[in-house]
Design a protein around this motif. Structure first.
Motif, PDB file in Angstrom:
ATOM      1  N   MET A   1      27.605  72.453 -27.075  1.00 49.91           N
ATOM      2  CA  MET A   1      27.179  72.133 -25.716  1.00 49.91           C
ATOM      3  C   MET A   1      25.671  72.367 -25.609  1.00 49.91           C
ATOM      4  N   SER A   2      24.950  71.371 -25.125  1.00 48.87           N
ATOM      5  CA  SER A   2      23.499  71.498 -25.031  1.00 48.87           C
ATOM      6  C   SER A   2      23.120  72.428 -23.888  1.00 48.87           C
ATOM      7  N   ALA A   3      21.953  73.030 -24.029  1.00 46.45           N
ATOM      8  CA  ALA A   3      21.472  73.962 -22.998  1.00 46.45           C
ATOM      9  C   ALA A   3      21.170  73.202 -21.716  1.00 46.45           C
ATOM     10  N   LEU A   4      21.448  73.843 -20.598  1.00 45.48           N
ATOM     11  CA  LEU A   4      21.162  73.234 -19.312  1.00 45.48           C
ATOM     12  C   LEU A   4      19.658  73.234 -19.055  1.00 45.48           C
ATOM     13  N   PRO A   5      19.156  72.235 -18.343  1.00 45.10           N
ATOM     14  CA  PRO A   5      17.731  72.240 -17.977  1.00 45.10           C
ATOM     15  C   PRO A   5      17.460  73.317 -16.954  1.00 45.10           C
ATOM     16  N   PRO A   6      16.202  73.641 -16.702  1.00 44.60           N
ATOM     17  CA  PRO A   6      15.887  74.629 -15.680  1.00 44.60           C
ATOM     18  C   PRO A   6      16.487  74.244 -14.337  1.00 44.60           C
ATOM     19  N   ARG A   7      16.728  75.242 -13.501  1.00 45.27           N
ATOM     20  CA  ARG A   7      17.310  74.980 -12.183  1.00 45.27           C
ATOM     21  C   ARG A   7      16.389  74.128 -11.317  1.00 45.27           C
ATOM     22  N   THR A   8      15.095  74.162 -11.606  1.00 43.50           N
ATOM     23  CA  THR A   8      14.165  73.342 -10.837  1.00 43.50           C
ATOM     24  C   THR A   8      14.018  71.939 -11.423  1.00 43.50           C
ATOM     25  N   GLY A   9      14.879  71.598 -12.378  1.00 44.13           N
ATOM     26  CA  GLY A   9      14.909  70.245 -12.913  1.00 44.13           C
ATOM     27  C   GLY A   9      13.879  70.007 -14.002  1.00 44.13           C
ATOM     28  N   GLN A  10      13.550  68.740 -14.212  1.00 43.53           N
ATOM     29  CA  GLN A  10      12.547  68.396 -15.217  1.00 43.53           C
ATOM     30  C   GLN A  10      11.197  69.007 -14.851  1.00 43.53           C
ATOM     31  N   GLN A  11      10.439  69.335 -15.912  1.00 39.33           N
ATOM     32  CA  GLN A  11       9.117  69.928 -15.737  1.00 39.33           C
ATOM     33  C   GLN A  11       8.079  68.953 -16.273  1.00 39.33           C
ATOM     34  N   PHE A  12       7.128  68.581 -15.434  1.00 38.38           N
ATOM     35  CA  PHE A  12       6.129  67.586 -15.802  1.00 38.38           C
ATOM     36  C   PHE A  12       4.775  68.266 -15.950  1.00 38.38           C
ATOM     37  N   SER A  13       4.283  68.356 -17.181  1.00 38.61           N
ATOM     38  CA  SER A  13       3.018  69.019 -17.478  1.00 38.61           C
ATOM     39  C   SER A  13       1.910  67.985 -17.586  1.00 38.61           C
ATOM     40  N   ILE A  14       0.814  68.237 -16.900  1.00 38.14           N
ATOM     41  CA  ILE A  14      -0.343  67.349 -16.967  1.00 38.14           C
ATOM     42  C   ILE A  14      -1.586  68.209 -17.205  1.00 38.14           C
ATOM     43  N   SER A  15      -2.636  67.577 -17.744  1.00 34.33           N
ATOM     44  CA  SER A  15      -3.857  68.334 -18.019  1.00 34.33           C
ATOM     45  C   SER A  15      -5.047  67.383 -18.024  1.00 34.33           C
ATOM     46  N   HIS A  16      -6.219  67.957 -17.728  1.00 31.71           N
ATOM     47  CA  HIS A  16      -7.483  67.225 -17.834  1.00 31.71           C
ATOM     48  C   HIS A  16      -8.597  68.257 -17.910  1.00 31.71           C
ATOM     49  N   GLY A  17      -9.326  68.272 -19.011  1.00 34.37           N
ATOM     50  CA  GLY A  17     -10.434  69.208 -19.165  1.00 34.37           C
ATOM     51  C   GLY A  17      -9.979  70.643 -18.984  1.00 34.37           C
ATOM     52  N   ASP A  18     -10.588  71.340 -18.025  1.00 42.87           N
ATOM     53  CA  ASP A  18     -10.284  72.752 -17.782  1.00 42.87           C
ATOM     54  C   ASP A  18      -9.045  72.969 -16.919  1.00 42.87           C
ATOM     55  N   TYR A  19      -8.462  71.891 -16.419  1.00 42.12           N
ATOM     56  CA  TYR A  19      -7.342  72.018 -15.483  1.00 42.12           C
ATOM     57  C   TYR A  19      -6.003  71.702 -16.153  1.00 42.12           C
ATOM     58  N   THR A  20      -4.973  72.479 -15.819  1.00 42.25           N
ATOM     59  CA  THR A  20      -3.603  72.199 -16.234  1.00 42.25           C
ATOM     60  C   THR A  20      -2.677  72.407 -15.036  1.00 42.25           C
ATOM     61  N   ALA A  21      -1.546  71.719 -15.049  1.00 43.98           N
ATOM     62  CA  ALA A  21      -0.580  71.855 -13.964  1.00 43.98           C
ATOM     63  C   ALA A  21       0.815  71.542 -14.476  1.00 43.98           C
ATOM     64  N   VAL A  22       1.808  72.115 -13.799  1.00 40.76           N
ATOM     65  CA  VAL A  22       3.212  71.809 -14.046  1.00 40.76           C
ATOM     66  C   VAL A  22       3.859  71.521 -12.701  1.00 40.76           C
ATOM     67  N   ILE A  23       4.505  70.365 -12.618  1.00 41.05           N
ATOM     68  CA  ILE A  23       5.192  69.962 -11.399  1.00 41.05           C
ATOM     69  C   ILE A  23       6.680  69.930 -11.690  1.00 41.05           C
ATOM     70  N   ALA A  24       7.470  70.569 -10.835  1.00 43.71           N
ATOM     71  CA  ALA A  24       8.915  70.612 -11.012  1.00 43.71           C
ATOM     72  C   ALA A  24       9.581  69.471 -10.251  1.00 43.71           C
ATOM     73  N   GLN A  25      10.666  68.976 -10.818  1.00 50.26           N
ATOM     74  CA  GLN A  25      11.396  67.870 -10.196  1.00 50.26           C
ATOM     75  C   GLN A  25      11.986  68.274  -8.846  1.00 50.26           C
ATOM     76  N   LEU A  26      12.464  69.510  -8.726  1.00 48.24           N
ATOM     77  CA  LEU A  26      13.034  69.964  -7.462  1.00 48.24           C
ATOM     78  C   LEU A  26      11.926  70.090  -6.422  1.00 48.24           C
TER      79      LEU A  26
END
Length: 314
Positions: A1-26
């Protein structure tokens, strides 16, 4: 059985230069936003229960709605009460749903949410949120499209808690907050009753709510809306948060932003107290569905647009 994803859903990581961010699907929640590895906003984990709406998008209305009820276009509506101690509906309900990925690139992500058909808000809207990183920081674009055959009531805000830069706990969080400052070009403070529902307004002159020049948050508590904003010639309005180590963050809204809510969380239990200060750009302050103050009515086929930016100044 595969592991369940985080409770907040998919995690979308983005970055540009000195900045990084993660946005949750929930809730299309801005879970992490960092500059040179340092938290600009308070971070939450992928399986954390989000308290105090950290990083949330507040749609289709921000802040509180008295009794959760309102009248619009000749009809009466009742929304669920999710702040029972004050008999209010609060911060909309978009934060409770998983949003759909529309587009993901290295430095940008777009999520969408079709508002579900409910008795309390039966309006046919589709909402798009785009987070984009650049050399200028974070840009958030919100578009609400009315696919229905009648007008729809709308207001929105985002709920960033800006990190105070220190690993404080308990009452020490409030002590650190007292060394933070904000500058907000707002001429009017919104008065509220014990349930934090607006009862009127007052000029900020001579009050602890005068942030037209930068002022320390040493007269806590604050959970207040500041309005009658002074916009620049290009239509933008800018608030600045400064933490004790000197780091400054600009919170920039477009012409649709009519107020900022400032919340220090003073006295909150340690388990739910974010280590920072909420400076929330809003298209309308509390109770707009009942009062009509700054309420946006989206005509059939039209779109309501808001742009908000966070930029590290130093």
């Amino acid at each position: 059985m595969s592991a369940l994803p985080p409770r907040t859903g998919q995690q979308f990581s983005i970055s540009h230069g000195d900045y990084t961010a993660v946005i949750a699907q929930l809730g299309a929640t801005l879970r992490v936003f960092r500059y040179q590895g340092d938290d600009v906003t308070v971070s939450t984990g992928p399986d954390d229960v989000v308290t105090c709406c950290v990083g949330r998008v507040l749609v289709p209305f921000p802040n509180r709605l008295e009794h959760g009820s309102y009248d619009f276009d000749g009809a009466h509506y009742q929304l669920p009460i999710n702040e029972p101690e004050r008999d209010n509906a609060i911060h909309g309900f978009g934060m409770n749903y998983y949003w759909q990925l529309e587009r993901l690139t290295e430095d940008s992500v777009t999520l969408s949410w079709r508002v579900p058909l409910t008795e309390g808000y039966p309006f046919s809207l589709q909402v798009f949120i785009t987070y984009t990183l650049s050399n200028s920081g974070m840009r958030i674009d919100c578009d609400a499209v009315n696919n229905g055959d009648g007008p729809a009531p709308w207001a929105m805000a985002v709920h960033p808690w800006f990190s105070n830069g220190e690993d404080a706990h308990g009452n020490a969080i409030d002590a650190v907050t007292s060394r933070c400052s904000v500058q907000i070009p707002a001429n009017t403070h919104v008065l509220t009753n014990g349930n934090l529902i607006p009862t009127g307004t007052e000029p900020v002159d001579g009050t602890k709510f005068d942030f037209r020049t930068a002022a320390l948050l040493d007269r806590q508590p604050y959970d207040d809306a500041l309005t009658d904003l002074t916009h620049a010639a290009d239509g933008t309005v800018t608030a600045v948060f400064t933490r004790p180590d000197g780091r400054q963050v600009a919170i920039i809204g477009d012409e649709s932003i009519t107020s900022f809510q400032v919340c220090t969380g003073t006295g909150f239990p340690e388990a739910i107290h974010p280590t920072g200060v909420a400076v929330e750009p809003q298209t309308a302050y509390a109770n707009t569905f009942r009062t009509g103050i700054d309420l946006i009515e989206i005509a059939p086929g039209d779109t309501a647009h808001t742009t908000i930016r966070y930029q590290v100044l130093q």
